[in-house]
Design a protein around this motif. Sequence first.
Motif, PDB file in Angstrom:
ATOM      1  N   SER A  78       0.826  -1.199   0.000  1.00 10.57           N
ATOM      2  CA  SER A  78       0.000   0.000   0.000  1.00 10.57           C
ATOM      3  C   SER A  78       0.864   1.255   0.000  1.00 10.57           C
ATOM      4  CB  SER A  78      -0.918   0.024   1.230  1.00 10.57           C
ATOM      5  OG  SER A  78      -0.167   0.098   2.422  1.00 10.57           O
ATOM      6  N   VAL A  79       0.234   2.344  -0.418  1.00 11.60           N
ATOM      7  CA  VAL A  79       0.872   3.665  -0.411  1.00 11.60           C
ATOM      8  C   VAL A  79       0.071   4.563   0.512  1.00 11.60           C
ATOM      9  CG1 VAL A  79       1.574   5.653  -1.780  1.00 11.60           C
ATOM     10  CG2 VAL A  79       1.689   3.349  -2.769  1.00 11.60           C
ATOM     11  N   GLY A  80       0.745   5.169   1.456  1.00  8.19           N
ATOM     12  CA  GLY A  80       0.080   6.077   2.384  1.00  8.19           C
ATOM     13  C   GLY A  80       0.113   7.494   1.863  1.00  8.19           C
ATOM     14  N   VAL A  81       0.559   8.412   2.713  1.00  8.39           N
ATOM     15  CA  VAL A  81       0.601   9.808   2.295  1.00  8.39           C
ATOM     16  C   VAL A  81       1.562   9.974   1.122  1.00  8.39           C
ATOM     17  CG1 VAL A  81      -0.015  10.669   4.570  1.00  8.39           C
ATOM     18  CG2 VAL A  81       2.389  10.428   3.967  1.00  8.39           C
ATOM     19  N   MET A  82       1.215  10.942   0.274  1.00  8.37           N
ATOM     20  CA  MET A  82       2.088  11.309  -0.835  1.00  8.37           C
ATOM     21  C   MET A  82       2.266  12.828  -0.803  1.00  8.37           C
ATOM     22  SD  MET A  82       0.777   8.776  -3.883  1.00  8.37           S
ATOM     23  CE  MET A  82       2.380   8.596  -4.675  1.00  8.37           C
ATOM     24  N   GLU A  83       3.452  13.283  -1.089  1.00 11.12           N
ATOM     25  CA  GLU A  83       3.757  14.705  -0.979  1.00 11.12           C
ATOM     26  C   GLU A  83       4.670  15.148  -2.120  1.00 11.12           C
ATOM     27  OE1 GLU A  83       3.816  14.870   3.937  1.00 11.12           O
ATOM     28  OE2 GLU A  83       5.672  15.039   2.797  1.00 11.12           O
ATOM     29  N   TRP A  84       4.672  16.447  -2.322  1.00 10.89           N
ATOM     30  CA  TRP A  84       5.674  17.087  -3.165  1.00 10.89           C
ATOM     31  C   TRP A  84       6.447  18.073  -2.284  1.00 10.89           C
ATOM     32  CZ3 TRP A  84       7.102  15.754  -7.939  1.00 10.89           C
ATOM     33  CH2 TRP A  84       6.217  14.972  -8.688  1.00 10.89           C
ATOM     34  N   HIS A  85       7.747  18.026  -2.441  1.00  8.29           N
ATOM     35  CA  HIS A  85       8.643  18.951  -1.761  1.00  8.29           C
ATOM     36  C   HIS A  85       9.468  19.669  -2.815  1.00  8.29           C
ATOM     37  CE1 HIS A  85       8.342  17.161   2.434  1.00  8.29           C
ATOM     38  NE2 HIS A  85       7.664  16.324   1.677  1.00  8.29           N
ATOM     39  N   ARG A  86      10.059  20.778  -2.421  1.00  6.89           N
ATOM     40  CA  ARG A  86      10.957  21.473  -3.345  1.00  6.89           C
ATOM     41  C   ARG A  86      12.118  22.067  -2.589  1.00  6.89           C
ATOM     42  NH1 ARG A  86       7.195  26.690  -5.066  1.00  6.89           N
ATOM     43  NH2 ARG A  86       7.419  27.866  -3.102  1.00  6.89           N
TER      44      ARG A  86
ATOM     45  N   ARG B 186      14.850  22.519   2.033  1.00  4.90           N
ATOM     46  CA  ARG B 186      13.734  21.857   1.377  1.00  4.90           C
ATOM     47  C   ARG B 186      12.444  22.182   2.123  1.00  4.90           C
ATOM     48  NH1 ARG B 186      14.803  15.767   0.679  1.00  4.90           N
ATOM     49  NH2 ARG B 186      14.404  15.750   2.938  1.00  4.90           N
ATOM     50  N   GLN B 187      11.376  22.405   1.379  1.00  8.52           N
ATOM     51  CA  GLN B 187      10.092  22.719   1.984  1.00  8.52           C
ATOM     52  C   GLN B 187       8.995  21.835   1.380  1.00  8.52           C
ATOM     53  OE1 GLN B 187       8.956  26.603  -0.822  1.00  8.52           O
ATOM     54  NE2 GLN B 187       8.822  26.735   1.375  1.00  8.52           N
ATOM     55  N   MET B 188       8.006  21.524   2.193  1.00 11.87           N
ATOM     56  CA  MET B 188       6.870  20.758   1.731  1.00 11.87           C
ATOM     57  C   MET B 188       5.946  21.682   0.952  1.00 11.87           C
ATOM     58  SD  MET B 188       3.541  19.640   2.010  1.00 11.87           S
ATOM     59  CE  MET B 188       2.890  20.241   3.575  1.00 11.87           C
ATOM     60  N   VAL B 189       5.581  21.263  -0.239  1.00 17.58           N
ATOM     61  CA  VAL B 189       4.725  22.065  -1.098  1.00 17.58           C
ATOM     62  C   VAL B 189       3.260  21.645  -0.959  1.00 17.58           C
ATOM     63  CG1 VAL B 189       4.202  22.614  -3.503  1.00 17.58           C
ATOM     64  CG2 VAL B 189       6.578  22.465  -2.744  1.00 17.58           C
ATOM     65  N   ALA B 190       3.037  20.335  -1.010  1.00 16.93           N
ATOM     66  CA  ALA B 190       1.662  19.840  -0.954  1.00 16.93           C
ATOM     67  C   ALA B 190       1.665  18.410  -0.447  1.00 16.93           C
ATOM     68  CB  ALA B 190       1.006  19.911  -2.323  1.00 16.93           C
ATOM     69  N   HIS B 191       0.548  18.033   0.189  1.00 16.35           N
ATOM     70  CA  HIS B 191       0.432  16.753   0.878  1.00 16.35           C
ATOM     71  C   HIS B 191      -0.968  16.213   0.606  1.00 16.35           C
ATOM     72  CE1 HIS B 191       0.437  14.307   4.744  1.00 16.35           C
ATOM     73  NE2 HIS B 191      -0.848  14.556   4.631  1.00 16.35           N
ATOM     74  N   VAL B 192      -1.054  14.906   0.365  1.00 13.94           N
ATOM     75  CA  VAL B 192      -2.370  14.305   0.203  1.00 13.94           C
ATOM     76  C   VAL B 192      -2.378  12.954   0.902  1.00 13.94           C
ATOM     77  CG1 VAL B 192      -1.772  13.323  -2.070  1.00 13.94           C
ATOM     78  CG2 VAL B 192      -4.185  13.655  -1.453  1.00 13.94           C
ATOM     79  N   THR B 193      -3.393  12.719   1.688  1.00 13.42           N
ATOM     80  CA  THR B 193      -3.515  11.439   2.385  1.00 13.42           C
ATOM     81  C   THR B 193      -4.130  10.397   1.455  1.00 13.42           C
ATOM     82  OG1 THR B 193      -5.760  11.818   3.202  1.00 13.42           O
ATOM     83  CG2 THR B 193      -3.955  12.725   4.516  1.00 13.42           C
ATOM     84  N   GLY B 194      -4.155   9.172   1.916  1.00 11.66           N
ATOM     85  CA  GLY B 194      -4.779   8.112   1.143  1.00 11.66           C
ATOM     86  C   GLY B 194      -6.262   8.351   0.911  1.00 11.66           C
TER      87      GLY B 194
ATOM     88  N   TYR C   5      11.918  19.812  -7.622  1.00 13.11           N
ATOM     89  CA  TYR C   5      10.725  19.269  -6.984  1.00 13.11           C
ATOM     90  C   TYR C   5      10.880  17.755  -6.848  1.00 13.11           C
ATOM     91  CZ  TYR C   5       8.298  23.707  -7.430  1.00 13.11           C
ATOM     92  OH  TYR C   5       7.918  25.029  -7.300  1.00 13.11           O
ATOM     93  N   SER C   6      10.582  17.256  -5.651  1.00 15.15           N
ATOM     94  CA  SER C   6      10.736  15.826  -5.386  1.00 15.15           C
ATOM     95  C   SER C   6       9.446  15.258  -4.818  1.00 15.15           C
ATOM     96  CB  SER C   6      11.875  15.590  -4.395  1.00 15.15           C
ATOM     97  OG  SER C   6      13.106  16.032  -4.918  1.00 15.15           O
ATOM     98  N   CYS C   7       9.153  14.067  -5.247  1.00 13.79           N
ATOM     99  CA  CYS C   7       7.988  13.342  -4.779  1.00 13.79           C
ATOM    100  C   CYS C   7       8.379  12.509  -3.554  1.00 13.79           C
ATOM    101  CB  CYS C   7       7.502  12.434  -5.908  1.00 13.79           C
ATOM    102  SG  CYS C   7       6.179  11.310  -5.499  1.00 13.79           S
ATOM    103  N   TYR C   8       7.471  12.410  -2.607  1.00 14.13           N
ATOM    104  CA  TYR C   8       7.686  11.636  -1.371  1.00 14.13           C
ATOM    105  C   TYR C   8       6.452  10.780  -1.125  1.00 14.13           C
ATOM    106  CZ  TYR C   8       7.622  10.854   3.705  1.00 14.13           C
ATOM    107  OH  TYR C   8       7.537  10.296   4.950  1.00 14.13           O
ATOM    108  N   ALA C   9       6.676   9.566  -0.662  1.00  8.15           N
ATOM    109  CA  ALA C   9       5.532   8.719  -0.309  1.00  8.15           C
ATOM    110  C   ALA C   9       5.928   7.755   0.797  1.00  8.15           C
ATOM    111  CB  ALA C   9       5.049   7.949  -1.528  1.00  8.15           C
ATOM    112  N   GLU C  10       4.963   7.400   1.584  1.00  2.00           N
ATOM    113  CA  GLU C  10       5.159   6.380   2.614  1.00  2.00           C
ATOM    114  C   GLU C  10       4.521   5.093   2.096  1.00  2.00           C
ATOM    115  OE1 GLU C  10       3.639   7.990   6.241  1.00  2.00           O
ATOM    116  OE2 GLU C  10       5.208   9.516   6.356  1.00  2.00           O
ATOM    117  N   ILE C  11       5.357   4.067   1.995  1.00  7.43           N
ATOM    118  CA  ILE C  11       4.956   2.844   1.301  1.00  7.43           C
ATOM    119  C   ILE C  11       5.262   1.628   2.153  1.00  7.43           C
ATOM    120  CG2 ILE C  11       5.378   1.430  -0.752  1.00  7.43           C
ATOM    121  CD1 ILE C  11       6.077   4.026  -2.234  1.00  7.43           C
TER     122      ILE C  11
END
Length: 121
Positions: free
Chosen positions: A30-38, A45-53, A93-99
């Motif tokens: 499964s994939v949990g939260v997903m985010e974009w950082h820059r 580095r700062q968090m740009v946007a975050h979306v939960t499952g 810009y970098s993508c982040y996810a908890e998997i």
Amino acid sequence: QVQLVESGGGLVQPGGSLSLSCAASGDFFSVGVMEWHRQAPGKQRQMVAHVTGAGVTTYGESVKGRFTISRDNGKNSVTLQMNDLKYEDTAVYSCYAEITPVDKPGRYAYWGQGTQVTVSS
């Protein structure tokens, strides 16, 4: 091996739009939260946007009303639509996810390779 693969980015004029995409690949449950950082040159580095499952979103103050994050749970992907881009949006810009991978217990943080966004006239 779990990976986050990004696409999009590039050069755009001020006021223009760009879309970034990121998809998880490999063997995972499964994939949990997903985010974009820059990260801009010389800055943290700062968090740009975050979306939960469940699709709940959060944005950094500097991008509210201009950027939209969305995810496709069926494709294990996340998209960042960036509108009304400004010079100060220039960054990697970098993508982040908890998997949760299949080969070990627990949930882990994964990062994409990063993609350059340059706003310039």
